[in-house]
Design an enzyme around this catalytic site. Structure first.
Site, PDB file in Angstrom:
ATOM      1  N   ASP A   1      -2.340  10.700  -2.178  1.00 31.86           N
ATOM      2  CA  ASP A   1      -2.476   9.655  -3.284  1.00 31.86           C
ATOM      3  C   ASP A   1      -2.889  10.230  -4.514  1.00 31.86           C
ATOM      4  O   ASP A   1      -2.849   9.694  -5.427  1.00 31.86           O
ATOM      5  CB  ASP A   1      -3.524   8.796  -2.695  1.00 31.86           C
ATOM      6  CG  ASP A   1      -3.080   7.992  -1.458  1.00 31.86           C
ATOM      7  OD1 ASP A   1      -2.745   6.755  -1.822  1.00 31.86           O
ATOM      8  OD2 ASP A   1      -3.171   8.308  -0.342  1.00 31.86           O
TER       9      ASP A   1
ATOM     10  N   ARG B   1       0.914  -1.297  -0.050  1.00 31.01           N
ATOM     11  CA  ARG B   1       0.041   0.107   0.147  1.00 31.01           C
ATOM     12  C   ARG B   1       0.835   1.302  -0.175  1.00 31.01           C
ATOM     13  O   ARG B   1       2.042   1.187   0.119  1.00 31.01           O
ATOM     14  CB  ARG B   1      -0.950   0.052   1.021  1.00 31.01           C
ATOM     15  CG  ARG B   1      -0.668  -0.647   2.482  1.00 31.01           C
ATOM     16  CD  ARG B   1       0.398  -0.001   3.282  1.00 31.01           C
ATOM     17  NE  ARG B   1       0.262   1.394   3.401  1.00 31.01           N
ATOM     18  CZ  ARG B   1       1.272   2.116   3.794  1.00 31.01           C
ATOM     19  NH1 ARG B   1       2.251   1.682   3.692  1.00 31.01           N
ATOM     20  NH2 ARG B   1       1.029   3.249   3.837  1.00 31.01           N
TER      21      ARG B   1
ATOM     22  N   ALA C   1       0.583   5.090  -2.270  1.00 32.66           N
ATOM     23  CA  ALA C   1       0.284   5.310  -3.737  1.00 32.66           C
ATOM     24  C   ALA C   1       1.779   4.974  -4.645  1.00 32.66           C
ATOM     25  O   ALA C   1       1.580   4.540  -5.698  1.00 32.66           O
ATOM     26  CB  ALA C   1      -0.096   6.798  -3.839  1.00 32.66           C
TER      27      ALA C   1
ATOM     28  N   LYS D   1      -5.151   9.853   3.097  1.00 30.38           N
ATOM     29  CA  LYS D   1      -5.781   8.959   4.020  1.00 30.38           C
ATOM     30  C   LYS D   1      -6.823   9.615   4.724  1.00 30.38           C
ATOM     31  O   LYS D   1      -6.526  10.619   5.258  1.00 30.38           O
ATOM     32  CB  LYS D   1      -4.830   8.170   4.945  1.00 30.38           C
ATOM     33  CG  LYS D   1      -5.212   7.073   5.949  1.00 30.38           C
ATOM     34  CD  LYS D   1      -5.904   6.212   5.349  1.00 30.38           C
ATOM     35  CE  LYS D   1      -4.716   5.232   4.179  1.00 30.38           C
ATOM     36  NZ  LYS D   1      -5.554   4.240   3.411  1.00 30.38           N
TER      37      LYS D   1
END
Length: 358
Positions: free
Chosen positions: A246, A54, A56, A257
């Site tokens: 992201d 995980r 980006a 997030k």
């Protein structure tokens, strides 16, 4: 600083070797360091969906390697392998919707395919492109670390307390980290007294991953509940909130997030500076504002269960993975191309015209 960061490197999450992609299973951290091997695009897509990998940049790098694996299988099967590869593009692109680095990396490989000449070794060219994406991200992180440290020094260079959210370190990137890379650099420069890490519900990336990375390097870190952030800003002398991203839109809005937006609002109220650190591959100039960013929602069980055991009431749960922080709440966006202070559409356009800094 570059040499000092290289010397301090202890963690990596992605390894490409022996014709396979190896990913450190981040679901098992900090208790187990387990590497999983992948040899096809479907497996890599599942690893992304299931949070084995995980962050980006790390998602984009993994997807690039996943397409290389797919190309090898399609080529070996014969026929029109390039046309067959479109199915693998789709599988990988569908693994996570919000992080634009995923689509950026896949598009780079598509463009490399389109530039192939008849005499070229197609598989070698694709592999070289994926490796270049990986190595470029590491170099970008090193550049951003220096720029972020310079920015902290410019505004307040004394030893200070920093607050971060989610995990933006070596685990989430090709190495060193975005926001955590800046924090690492500030620590090496003697500018950090303590780092406060939001636990980051519901996957606890802050308490499991960020705290693990920082503690392994001897950087003082304290984990706090996400809801304690305002109290920390009021009582602990926080000077900067430093986060990753992201997706960043053309006007400087930032998707990150879930919980980042409320941090930015709280930071502005308390006079705490707010820094976003992300490579230029995270910037999506095709979207005018954050209103256009697709926000991933995951299963509500992630909020209502712990370790597969239900701890919440038998009700529905709202579980968006990201939120959007408006540009007017952001003091600076740091990229490998440079820094944008108080971002807006004109400043973001100017940034994207620049060449990469070295």
């Amino acid at each position: 600083m570059r040499d000092r960061l290289l010397a301090a490197e202890k963690v990596k999450a992605i390894d490409w070797r022996d014709g396979a992609l190896y990913l450190l299973d981040q679901r098992a951290l900090p208790f187990e360091e387990t590497w999983l091997a992948y040899t096809d695009a479907a497996g890599v897509a599942q690893a992304i969906k299931q949070m084995v990998v995980r962050g980006a940049p790390a998602i984009g790098i993994s997807a690039a390697y996943g397409l290389v694996l797919a190309a090898r299988k399609r080529f070996a099967a014969g026929g029109d392998w390039k046309a067959a590869l479109e199915a693998d593009f789709s599988v990988l692109a569908g693994s996570r919707p919000t992080a634009v680095n995923l689509f950026w990396a896949l598009n780079r490989l598509r463009e490399r395919l389109d530039r192939l000449k008849p005499a070229d070794d197609a598989l070698a060219a694709l592999e070289a492109e994926a490796i270049a994406i990986h190595e470029s991200d590491r170099e970008a992180n090193l550049t951003m670390a220096q720029l972020g440290v310079d920015l902290i020094r410019k505004h307040q260079g004394n030893v200070q307390a920093l607050l971060t959210h989610c995990n933006t370190g070596a685990l989430a990137t090709g190495g060193f980290g975005t926001a955590l890379g800046v924090i690492r650099g500030a620590w090496l420069e003697g500018m950090v007294e303590r780092v406060y890490a939001d636990e980051t519900r519901p996957w606890l990336q802050g308490s499991r991953l960020t705290a693990w990375e920082l503690a392994n390097e001897g950087i003082p870190v304290t984990v706090n509940a996400d809801s304690a952030a305002a109290h920390l800003m009021k009582t602990k002398g926080i000077t900067w909130v430093i986060v990753g991203a992201d997706r960043i839109t053309a006007n400087g809005d930032v998707a990150n997030k879930i919980g980042t937006y409320q941090l930015a609002v709280t930071a502005m109220h308390h006079g705490v500076r707010f820094m976003v650190v992300a490579p230029s591959s995270t910037i999506d100039m095709s979207l005018a504002s954050g209103e256009e960013i697709p926000i991933e929602e995951r299963d509500g069980s992630e909020l209502l269960e712990i370790g597969g055991k239900r701890v919440g009431a038998d009700v529905e749960a709202f579980n968006p993975v990201f939120d959007v922080t408006p540009a007017d709440l952001i003091d600076a966006i740091v990229t490998e191309k440079g820094i944008v202070e108080r971002p807006d559409t004109a400043k973001m356009a100017l940034l994207m015209c620049r060449k990469r800094l070295h």
